[in-house]
Design a protein around this motif. Structure first.
Motif, PDB file in Angstrom:
ATOM      1  N   GLU A   1     -16.388  -2.037  -2.256  1.00 56.39           N
ATOM      2  CA  GLU A   1     -15.578  -1.758  -3.444  1.00 56.39           C
ATOM      3  C   GLU A   1     -14.118  -1.546  -3.062  1.00 56.39           C
ATOM      4  N   ALA A   2     -13.894  -0.783  -2.001  1.00 54.72           N
ATOM      5  CA  ALA A   2     -12.519  -0.544  -1.549  1.00 54.72           C
ATOM      6  C   ALA A   2     -11.876  -1.850  -1.089  1.00 54.72           C
ATOM      7  N   GLU A   3     -12.645  -2.695  -0.452  1.00 53.68           N
ATOM      8  CA  GLU A   3     -12.137  -4.004  -0.006  1.00 53.68           C
ATOM      9  C   GLU A   3     -11.701  -4.847  -1.208  1.00 53.68           C
ATOM     10  N   ILE A   4     -12.500  -4.831  -2.247  1.00 52.10           N
ATOM     11  CA  ILE A   4     -12.208  -5.633  -3.441  1.00 52.10           C
ATOM     12  C   ILE A   4     -11.028  -5.058  -4.229  1.00 52.10           C
ATOM     13  N   TYR A   5     -11.061  -3.742  -4.496  1.00 52.47           N
ATOM     14  CA  TYR A   5     -10.099  -3.155  -5.424  1.00 52.47           C
ATOM     15  C   TYR A   5      -8.844  -2.574  -4.765  1.00 52.47           C
ATOM     16  N   LEU A   6      -8.884  -2.374  -3.453  1.00 50.86           N
ATOM     17  CA  LEU A   6      -7.719  -1.805  -2.754  1.00 50.86           C
ATOM     18  C   LEU A   6      -7.164  -2.742  -1.689  1.00 50.86           C
ATOM     19  N   ARG A   7      -8.013  -3.484  -1.038  1.00 55.52           N
ATOM     20  CA  ARG A   7      -7.665  -4.377   0.072  1.00 55.52           C
ATOM     21  C   ARG A   7      -7.157  -3.613   1.286  1.00 55.52           C
ATOM     22  N   ARG A   8      -6.125  -2.819   1.132  1.00 53.19           N
ATOM     23  CA  ARG A   8      -5.589  -2.053   2.259  1.00 53.19           C
ATOM     24  C   ARG A   8      -5.024  -0.742   1.728  1.00 53.19           C
ATOM     25  N   ILE A   9      -4.971   0.255   2.625  1.00 50.96           N
ATOM     26  CA  ILE A   9      -4.478   1.573   2.235  1.00 50.96           C
ATOM     27  C   ILE A   9      -3.475   2.051   3.295  1.00 50.96           C
ATOM     28  N   PRO A  10      -2.203   1.697   3.133  1.00 50.01           N
ATOM     29  CA  PRO A  10      -1.193   2.138   4.098  1.00 50.01           C
ATOM     30  C   PRO A  10      -0.954   3.652   3.996  1.00 50.01           C
ATOM     31  N   ILE A  11      -0.467   4.203   5.097  1.00 50.41           N
ATOM     32  CA  ILE A  11      -0.094   5.620   5.137  1.00 50.41           C
ATOM     33  C   ILE A  11       1.419   5.685   5.330  1.00 50.41           C
ATOM     34  N   ALA A  12       2.101   6.216   4.318  1.00 46.91           N
ATOM     35  CA  ALA A  12       3.566   6.335   4.374  1.00 46.91           C
ATOM     36  C   ALA A  12       3.952   7.579   5.160  1.00 46.91           C
ATOM     37  N   PRO A  13       5.005   7.490   5.979  1.00 45.21           N
ATOM     38  CA  PRO A  13       5.440   8.654   6.763  1.00 45.21           C
ATOM     39  C   PRO A  13       5.950   9.771   5.862  1.00 45.21           C
ATOM     40  N   PHE A  14       5.873  10.991   6.372  1.00 45.61           N
ATOM     41  CA  PHE A  14       6.272  12.160   5.603  1.00 45.61           C
ATOM     42  C   PHE A  14       7.745  12.104   5.188  1.00 45.61           C
ATOM     43  N   LYS A  15       7.968  12.410   3.939  1.00 44.08           N
ATOM     44  CA  LYS A  15       9.307  12.614   3.372  1.00 44.08           C
ATOM     45  C   LYS A  15       9.160  13.773   2.393  1.00 44.08           C
ATOM     46  N   PRO A  16      10.194  14.576   2.203  1.00 42.99           N
ATOM     47  CA  PRO A  16      10.076  15.725   1.301  1.00 42.99           C
ATOM     48  C   PRO A  16       9.713  15.321  -0.128  1.00 42.99           C
ATOM     49  N   ALA A  17       8.885  16.139  -0.755  1.00 44.14           N
ATOM     50  CA  ALA A  17       8.435  15.888  -2.130  1.00 44.14           C
ATOM     51  C   ALA A  17       9.621  15.845  -3.090  1.00 44.14           C
ATOM     52  N   GLY A  18       9.522  14.958  -4.061  1.00 42.87           N
ATOM     53  CA  GLY A  18      10.519  14.871  -5.114  1.00 42.87           C
ATOM     54  C   GLY A  18      11.815  14.179  -4.738  1.00 42.87           C
ATOM     55  N   THR A  19      11.902  13.665  -3.520  1.00 41.88           N
ATOM     56  CA  THR A  19      13.157  13.057  -3.066  1.00 41.88           C
ATOM     57  C   THR A  19      13.177  11.547  -3.273  1.00 41.88           C
ATOM     58  N   GLN A  20      14.379  11.005  -3.278  1.00 41.28           N
ATOM     59  CA  GLN A  20      14.532   9.555  -3.351  1.00 41.28           C
ATOM     60  C   GLN A  20      13.994   8.907  -2.082  1.00 41.28           C
ATOM     61  N   GLU A  21      14.102   9.616  -0.947  1.00 44.55           N
ATOM     62  CA  GLU A  21      13.552   9.105   0.318  1.00 44.55           C
ATOM     63  C   GLU A  21      12.062   8.827   0.187  1.00 44.55           C
ATOM     64  N   LEU A  22      11.344   9.789  -0.393  1.00 44.76           N
ATOM     65  CA  LEU A  22       9.906   9.611  -0.594  1.00 44.76           C
ATOM     66  C   LEU A  22       9.650   8.443  -1.535  1.00 44.76           C
ATOM     67  N   ALA A  23      10.378   8.393  -2.630  1.00 40.55           N
ATOM     68  CA  ALA A  23      10.225   7.305  -3.602  1.00 40.55           C
ATOM     69  C   ALA A  23      10.422   5.950  -2.929  1.00 40.55           C
ATOM     70  N   ASP A  24      11.429   5.838  -2.080  1.00 35.19           N
ATOM     71  CA  ASP A  24      11.737   4.562  -1.426  1.00 35.19           C
ATOM     72  C   ASP A  24      10.648   4.127  -0.449  1.00 35.19           C
ATOM     73  N   VAL A  25      10.142   5.050   0.394  1.00 33.89           N
ATOM     74  CA  VAL A  25       9.121   4.640   1.370  1.00 33.89           C
ATOM     75  C   VAL A  25       7.809   4.293   0.689  1.00 33.89           C
ATOM     76  N   VAL A  26       7.475   4.997  -0.387  1.00 32.43           N
ATOM     77  CA  VAL A  26       6.232   4.700  -1.093  1.00 32.43           C
ATOM     78  C   VAL A  26       6.353   3.374  -1.855  1.00 32.43           C
ATOM     79  N   ALA A  27       7.470   3.163  -2.537  1.00 34.52           N
ATOM     80  CA  ALA A  27       7.656   1.901  -3.266  1.00 34.52           C
ATOM     81  C   ALA A  27       7.599   0.716  -2.308  1.00 34.52           C
ATOM     82  N   GLU A  28       8.190   0.870  -1.137  1.00 38.56           N
ATOM     83  CA  GLU A  28       8.142  -0.207  -0.148  1.00 38.56           C
ATOM     84  C   GLU A  28       6.705  -0.461   0.313  1.00 38.56           C
ATOM     85  N   ALA A  29       5.954   0.603   0.573  1.00 41.16           N
ATOM     86  CA  ALA A  29       4.562   0.451   0.999  1.00 41.16           C
ATOM     87  C   ALA A  29       3.707  -0.184  -0.092  1.00 41.16           C
ATOM     88  N   MET A  30       4.091   0.036  -1.345  1.00 38.13           N
ATOM     89  CA  MET A  30       3.305  -0.487  -2.463  1.00 38.13           C
ATOM     90  C   MET A  30       3.689  -1.911  -2.850  1.00 38.13           C
TER      91      MET A  30
END
Length: 185
Positions: free
Chosen positions: A114-143
């Motif tokens: 199921e995970a293979e079909i519906y997720l394919r891959r699950i990257p782990i983004a490096p730590f960035k402080p919550a609520g920051t643009q830094e966090l938003a940028d690394v997650v958007a890039e990973a997604m």
């Protein structure tokens, strides 16, 4: 339509808490409708969220309602800007996903069909402080090439064409994290 959207946010927020995918003030969900984003209000608690605790912002982050959005609104906006196909986002704090983010780097191995079909891959983004643009940028890039991301020491973000799809992807991420963790024993 506004009422239907708010009702969905309330339903899946409570469900996320009931299923142990988040606790206390943690996590937030959003739905994009046109150029408006409906998102949990700052300080609202997922298990007793009401329609009156749903904020509305535009794609530039401008507040359109009398309610302040979650401090993670930048995270949601960054993903919506990079992924026009995404109509809903779940950001949750499930325990196994957070635990494995301290043990793994790169990606969580996908174990189930199921995970293979519906997720394919699950990257782990490096730590960035919550609520920051830094966090938003690394997650958007990973997604850019994934519908799910684990954020180191923070939680997960999943995306979908509906809130239902984003929510069930979040459950699959947590199941994958739990299975990986248990398989190490």
């Amino acid at each position: 339509m506004t009422r239907v959207i708010k009702t969905q946010l309330v339903k899946y927020s409570r469900l996320a808490h009931e299923r142990g995918l988040t606790a206390a003030f943690g996590g937030n969900l959003s739905i994009r409708f046109g150029n408006r984003i409906f998102i949990k209000a700052t300080g609202a608690v997922m298990d007793d969220l009401s329609e009156q605790q749903v904020a509305v912002i535009d794609m530039n982050g401008k507040q359109l309602s009398g309610i302040r959005p979650s401090s993670e609104y930048r995270l949601h906006l960054a993903i919506y800007r990079e992924r026009p196909d995404v109509k809903a986002i779940a950001h949750l704090h499930p325990p196994y996903s957070i635990a494995i983010s301290t043990l793994l780097r790169g990606e969580l191995p996908v174990i189930t069909p199921e995970a293979e079909i519906y997720l394919r891959r699950i990257p782990i983004a490096p730590f960035k402080p919550a609520g920051t643009q830094e966090l938003a940028d690394v997650v958007a890039e990973a997604m850019l090439h994934s519908d799910a991301v684990i954020m180191e020491k923070h939680g997960i973000v999943t995306a979908g064409r509906s809130l239902r799809e984003a929510f069930y992807r979040a459950e699959l991420v947590e199941e994958s994290a739990k299975l990986w963790y248990l398989s190490r024993s």
